[in-house]
Design a protein around this motif. Structure first.
Motif, PDB file in Angstrom:
ATOM      1  N   SER A 136       0.949  -1.107   0.028  1.00 29.73           N
ATOM      2  CA  SER A 136       0.175   0.410   0.433  1.00 29.73           C
ATOM      3  C   SER A 136       0.850   1.346   0.332  1.00 29.73           C
ATOM      4  O   SER A 136       0.191   1.646  -0.811  1.00 29.73           O
ATOM      5  N   SER A 137       1.678   1.384   0.676  1.00 31.02           N
ATOM      6  CA  SER A 137       3.073   2.374   0.852  1.00 31.02           C
ATOM      7  C   SER A 137       3.264   2.528  -0.941  1.00 31.02           C
ATOM      8  O   SER A 137       3.913   3.889  -0.884  1.00 31.02           O
ATOM      9  N   SER A 138       3.916   1.463  -1.115  1.00 28.72           N
ATOM     10  CA  SER A 138       4.038   2.058  -2.875  1.00 28.72           C
ATOM     11  C   SER A 138       3.526   2.586  -3.665  1.00 28.72           C
ATOM     12  O   SER A 138       3.424   2.923  -4.335  1.00 28.72           O
ATOM     13  N   ARG A 139       2.211   1.853  -3.612  1.00 29.05           N
ATOM     14  CA  ARG A 139       1.313   2.699  -4.235  1.00 29.05           C
ATOM     15  C   ARG A 139       0.946   3.715  -4.045  1.00 29.05           C
ATOM     16  O   ARG A 139       0.763   4.728  -4.664  1.00 29.05           O
ATOM     17  N   MET A 140       0.882   4.407  -2.572  1.00 30.03           N
ATOM     18  CA  MET A 140       0.513   5.511  -2.825  1.00 30.03           C
ATOM     19  C   MET A 140       1.842   6.615  -2.710  1.00 30.03           C
ATOM     20  O   MET A 140       1.771   7.789  -3.038  1.00 30.03           O
ATOM     21  N   ALA A 141       3.457   5.931  -2.994  1.00 31.57           N
ATOM     22  CA  ALA A 141       3.843   6.715  -3.543  1.00 31.57           C
ATOM     23  C   ALA A 141       4.151   6.857  -4.734  1.00 31.57           C
ATOM     24  O   ALA A 141       4.620   8.482  -5.285  1.00 31.57           O
ATOM     25  N   GLU A 142       3.137   6.397  -5.756  1.00 31.23           N
ATOM     26  CA  GLU A 142       3.486   6.362  -7.140  1.00 31.23           C
ATOM     27  C   GLU A 142       2.522   7.297  -6.931  1.00 31.23           C
ATOM     28  O   GLU A 142       2.263   8.694  -8.110  1.00 31.23           O
ATOM     29  N   VAL A 143       1.106   7.335  -6.593  1.00 31.32           N
ATOM     30  CA  VAL A 143       0.112   8.806  -6.855  1.00 31.32           C
ATOM     31  C   VAL A 143       0.713   9.588  -6.663  1.00 31.32           C
ATOM     32  O   VAL A 143       0.095  11.221  -6.288  1.00 31.32           O
ATOM     33  N   CYS A 144       1.573   9.510  -5.359  1.00 29.97           N
ATOM     34  CA  CYS A 144       1.341  11.561  -4.278  1.00 29.97           C
ATOM     35  C   CYS A 144       2.866  11.454  -3.886  1.00 29.97           C
ATOM     36  O   CYS A 144       2.678  12.445  -3.055  1.00 29.97           O
ATOM     37  N   GLY A 145       3.527  10.753  -4.636  1.00 27.86           N
ATOM     38  CA  GLY A 145       5.109  10.971  -4.092  1.00 27.86           C
ATOM     39  C   GLY A 145       5.136  11.037  -2.583  1.00 27.86           C
ATOM     40  O   GLY A 145       4.872  10.578  -2.159  1.00 27.86           O
ATOM     41  N   GLU A 146       6.136  11.679  -2.383  1.00 32.47           N
ATOM     42  CA  GLU A 146       6.434  12.452  -1.445  1.00 32.47           C
ATOM     43  C   GLU A 146       5.708  12.594   0.210  1.00 32.47           C
ATOM     44  O   GLU A 146       4.245  13.410  -0.627  1.00 32.47           O
ATOM     45  N   PHE A 147       5.909  12.607   1.118  1.00 32.86           N
ATOM     46  CA  PHE A 147       4.499  13.502   2.304  1.00 32.86           C
ATOM     47  C   PHE A 147       5.148  14.861   2.276  1.00 32.86           C
ATOM     48  O   PHE A 147       6.140  14.638   1.547  1.00 32.86           O
ATOM     49  N   TRP A 148       3.836  15.258   1.963  1.00 33.16           N
ATOM     50  CA  TRP A 148       4.167  16.565   2.555  1.00 33.16           C
ATOM     51  C   TRP A 148       4.213  16.625   4.150  1.00 33.16           C
ATOM     52  O   TRP A 148       3.524  16.292   5.147  1.00 33.16           O
ATOM     53  N   ARG A 149       5.305  17.477   4.684  1.00 30.62           N
ATOM     54  CA  ARG A 149       6.072  17.254   6.042  1.00 30.62           C
ATOM     55  C   ARG A 149       5.672  17.992   6.234  1.00 30.62           C
ATOM     56  O   ARG A 149       6.307  19.698   5.969  1.00 30.62           O
ATOM     57  N   ILE A 150       4.841  19.048   6.917  1.00 35.03           N
ATOM     58  CA  ILE A 150       5.090  20.004   7.849  1.00 35.03           C
ATOM     59  C   ILE A 150       5.625  20.399   8.601  1.00 35.03           C
ATOM     60  O   ILE A 150       5.543  19.419   9.692  1.00 35.03           O
ATOM     61  N   ARG A 151       6.547  21.212   9.129  1.00 40.30           N
ATOM     62  CA  ARG A 151       7.166  21.876  10.301  1.00 40.30           C
ATOM     63  C   ARG A 151       6.528  23.345  10.764  1.00 40.30           C
ATOM     64  O   ARG A 151       6.180  23.589  10.454  1.00 40.30           O
ATOM     65  N   GLY A 152       6.897  23.315  12.514  1.00 45.07           N
ATOM     66  CA  GLY A 152       6.940  24.401  12.579  1.00 45.07           C
ATOM     67  C   GLY A 152       6.638  23.843  13.894  1.00 45.07           C
ATOM     68  O   GLY A 152       5.800  22.946  14.736  1.00 45.07           O
TER      69      GLY A 152
END
Length: 159
Positions: A136-152
């Motif tokens: 499932s993680s591989s499928r997600m990587a294909e359709v959304c690329g990197e996770f948006w990492r929100i910092r702060g």
């Protein structure tokens, strides 16, 4: 965002990921309505966009577990077939093997059908991958690329 793909956002509590993706969700719905496109009409009949957080999802599955034959399956189909789905705070609660399998099912079905999906989590991308499994993680990587990492800092603690 072109309203056809996936977005996954990861951050600690209070960073704004839910507010951000809720605005993306609302924008996608508003764009479809302004174009007079029927966002809710699918080959299986009318369906609505769904916004749900992990707690609601788990409570609903727990409630349906002993109630009706196929109650959980029908509920998971609703999530899998929604034309637009936002899963909020995934991984924030305790996870049973059934709940992990249910999440994998929803993600895999949505991937296979090309359905737009927004996900927020407090987990790191690595922890999220452990939660949903490598396939499932591989499928997600294909359709959304990197996770948006929100910092702060946690904006709720600054009040």
């Amino acid at each position: 965002w072109d309203h056809t793909g996936w977005i996954a956002a990861s951050a600690g509590p209070g960073r704004g990921k839910t507010a951000w993706l809720t605005s993306v969700f609302n924008s996608a719905v508003a764009d479809r309505l302004s174009q007079k496109e029927d966002l809710w009409l699918t080959e299986q009949g009318p369906r609505r966009p769904v916004w749900i957080n992990e707690l609601q999802m788990h409570m609903t599955m727990d409630r349906l577990g002993g109630c009706t034959p196929g109650g959980r399956s029908a509920y998971l189909q609703t999530l899998a077939k929604a034309p637009l789905l936002m899963l909020d705070d995934i991984g924030s609660g305790s996870t049973t093997e059934f709940k992990r399998t249910a999440l994998q099912y929803v993600i895999n079905e949505r991937y296979n059908e090309g359905r737009r999906t927004l996900i927020t989590t407090t987990l790191t991308p690595e922890e999220f991958s452990d939660l949903i499994g490598k396939a499932s993680s591989s499928r997600m990587a294909e359709v959304c690329g990197e996770f948006w990492r929100i910092r702060g800092p946690d904006r709720r603690l600054r009040r």
